[in-house]
Design a protein around this motif. Structure first.
Motif, short mmCIF file in Angstrom:
data_model
loop_
_atom_site.label_atom_id
_atom_site.label_comp_id
_atom_site.label_asym_id
_atom_site.label_seq_id
_atom_site.Cartn_x
_atom_site.Cartn_y
_atom_site.Cartn_z
N ARG A 90 5.50 -67.80 81.71
CA ARG A 90 6.59 -67.06 81.06
C ARG A 90 7.73 -66.78 82.04
NH1 ARG A 90 4.56 -62.24 77.48
NH2 ARG A 90 4.86 -60.99 79.32
N CYS A 92 10.77 -67.51 81.66
CA CYS A 92 12.03 -67.20 80.95
C CYS A 92 12.32 -65.70 80.95
CB CYS A 92 11.95 -67.73 79.53
SG CYS A 92 10.42 -67.26 78.69
N THR A 93 11.32 -64.89 80.68
CA THR A 93 11.53 -63.44 80.61
C THR A 93 11.98 -62.91 81.97
OG1 THR A 93 9.66 -63.38 79.10
CG2 THR A 93 10.45 -61.28 79.90
N MET A 96 15.65 -64.39 82.68
CA MET A 96 16.75 -64.17 81.72
C MET A 96 16.82 -62.74 81.21
SD MET A 96 16.98 -67.73 79.60
CE MET A 96 15.55 -67.54 78.55
N LYS A 97 15.75 -61.98 81.39
CA LYS A 97 15.74 -60.61 80.86
C LYS A 97 15.48 -59.57 81.96
CE LYS A 97 16.03 -61.59 76.31
NZ LYS A 97 17.02 -61.06 75.36
N GLY A 171 14.88 -62.13 70.10
CA GLY A 171 14.64 -63.03 71.23
C GLY A 171 15.16 -64.43 70.94
N PHE A 174 14.03 -70.26 70.05
CA PHE A 174 12.90 -71.17 70.30
C PHE A 174 11.68 -70.46 70.87
CE2 PHE A 174 15.88 -72.21 74.02
CZ PHE A 174 15.36 -71.20 74.83
N CYS A 175 11.66 -69.14 70.78
CA CYS A 175 10.58 -68.41 71.45
C CYS A 175 9.19 -68.94 71.07
CB CYS A 175 10.65 -66.92 71.14
SG CYS A 175 9.43 -66.02 72.12
N PHE A 176 8.40 -69.18 72.10
CA PHE A 176 7.05 -69.75 71.90
C PHE A 176 6.08 -68.74 71.30
CE2 PHE A 176 7.98 -68.35 76.16
CZ PHE A 176 7.05 -67.36 76.35
N TYR A 177 6.51 -67.49 71.19
CA TYR A 177 5.65 -66.51 70.53
C TYR A 177 5.68 -66.61 69.02
CZ TYR A 177 4.45 -63.90 74.71
OH TYR A 177 3.94 -63.53 75.91
N CYS A 268 6.62 -59.97 74.88
CA CYS A 268 7.31 -59.20 75.92
C CYS A 268 8.16 -58.09 75.32
CB CYS A 268 8.12 -60.11 76.81
SG CYS A 268 9.12 -61.27 75.92
N CYS A 271 12.16 -58.48 75.41
CA CYS A 271 12.77 -59.44 74.50
C CYS A 271 12.66 -59.00 73.05
CB CYS A 271 12.08 -60.79 74.57
SG CYS A 271 12.03 -61.54 76.18
N GLN A 272 11.59 -58.31 72.70
CA GLN A 272 11.23 -58.24 71.30
C GLN A 272 10.90 -56.88 70.76
OE1 GLN A 272 8.33 -61.22 71.82
NE2 GLN A 272 9.87 -62.83 71.81
S1 SF4 Z 1 12.40 -64.34 73.70
FE1 SF4 Z 1 10.66 -65.67 74.15
S2 SF4 Z 1 11.62 -67.53 75.04
FE2 SF4 Z 1 13.17 -65.91 75.12
S3 SF4 Z 1 12.97 -64.97 77.14
FE3 SF4 Z 1 11.66 -63.78 75.74
S4 SF4 Z 1 9.62 -64.70 75.87
FE4 SF4 Z 1 11.10 -66.17 76.72
#
Ligand code: SF4
Length: 273
Positions: A90, A92-93, A96-97, A171, A174-177, A268, A271-272
């Motif tokens: 992970r 990306c989190t 990017m966050k 988020g 394309f989030c894989f969650y 996460c 993100c969410q």
């Molecule tokens: S929303 Fe999903 S893909 Fe985007 S940063 Fe968070 S975990 Fe990664």
């Protein structure tokens, strides 16, 4: 002479574009007047998220500060040899966050307001820097799922638009969650974003392997009409089972997706939420 004075205490609320952090922003608006509202923009968010944040901004009467991470997702992906992020990778989190959040806070003292509700036990990525103190007003004040819906309805903001077409999370698009049913819905609602997500599923430069967002199934396979219909049928059956199970869960919670949420506790927070 060097300046040894302590920087002022910051109050920061990170918005994800989701319902809980939006409700928390509304809840805290008149309680912490010098709150700073921030949103960590990955540039891969749903259009719904930008629209919702715009409306929230108008309600708050305050600017929502957008951070960026100094590069692009595509560049980060190249530095990772083309390995798509996943639950086990992970990155990306973090890039990017979390990193933009910590850069924004700096080294001064900060209270970080987190929208975990009283009825959930979510864990996830939050900052553990010693100068950042996380507080959980919804937990402290006993505000649960119904309480959050109430805050959003009374304010007139309502739920995030993506929830009306059956996506549970904010988020990246394309989030894989995402669950497979959410990919189906993304395909129907925003086929162009689905195409963009699909384009990332290609052999990586390191070993030629192809990584899929869904782990075991490519988006090309998933979008076949018969496969989408099957995923929808399975989802309907599962909802019927869930509705008949928890006797003490209010109907609104089931309809609003709470049963679904309960399965996502590891997603996460930043993100969410
Ligand atoms: S929303 Fe999903 S893909 Fe985007 S940063 Fe968070 S975990 Fe990664």
């Amino acid at each position: 002479m060097a300046d040894t004075s302590t920087p002022p205490l910051k109050h920061i609320l990170s918005l994800s574009g989701g319902k809980d952090s939006a409700a928390l922003a509304i809840y805290m608006r008149d309680r912490v007047p010098d709150m700073e509202y921030i949103f960590h923009d990955t540039d891969k968010e749903l259009p719904d998220t930008y629209e919702y944040l715009g409306r929230l901004e108008a309600y708050l009467g305050r600017k929502i500060i957008r951070t960026n991470f100094g590069t692009t997702f595509d560049h980060l992906l190249r530095t990772k040899g083309g390995m798509l992020p996943s639950n086990h990778r992970r990155w990306c989190t973090e890039y990017m966050k979390l990193a933009p959040f910590e850069a924004y806070v700096g080294d001064g003292p900060c209270v970080n307001y987190v929208g975990i509700r009283a009825d959930e036990k979510r864990v996830g990525y939050i900052s553990h820097k010693p100068n950042i103190k996380a507080v959980f007003p919804f937990i402290e004040d006993g505000i649960d799922y119904t309480g959050v819906l109430d805050i959003l309805n009374r304010s007139g903001l309502g739920l995030p638009p993506f929830m009306t077409w059956g996506r549970s999370r904010s988020g990246c698009f394309f989030c894989f969650y995402q669950q497979k049913i959410e990919w189906v819905r993304l395909r129907r609602k925003y086929p162009e974003l689905y195409e963009q997500a699909k384009a990332y599923e290609k052999p990586n430069r390191t070993n030629g392997n192809i990584f899929y967002w869904c782990n075991d199934e490519s988006l090309t396979d998933l979008e076949q009409p018969e496969r989408m219909a099957e995923i929808e049928r399975n989802w309907e059956k599962k909802q019927e089972r869930l509705k008949s199970q928890p006797k003490n869960v209010p109907l609104i919670s089931t309809l609003g997706g709470r049963a679904h949420e309960a399965q996502q506790e590891s997603a996460c927070l930043i993100c969410q939420l």
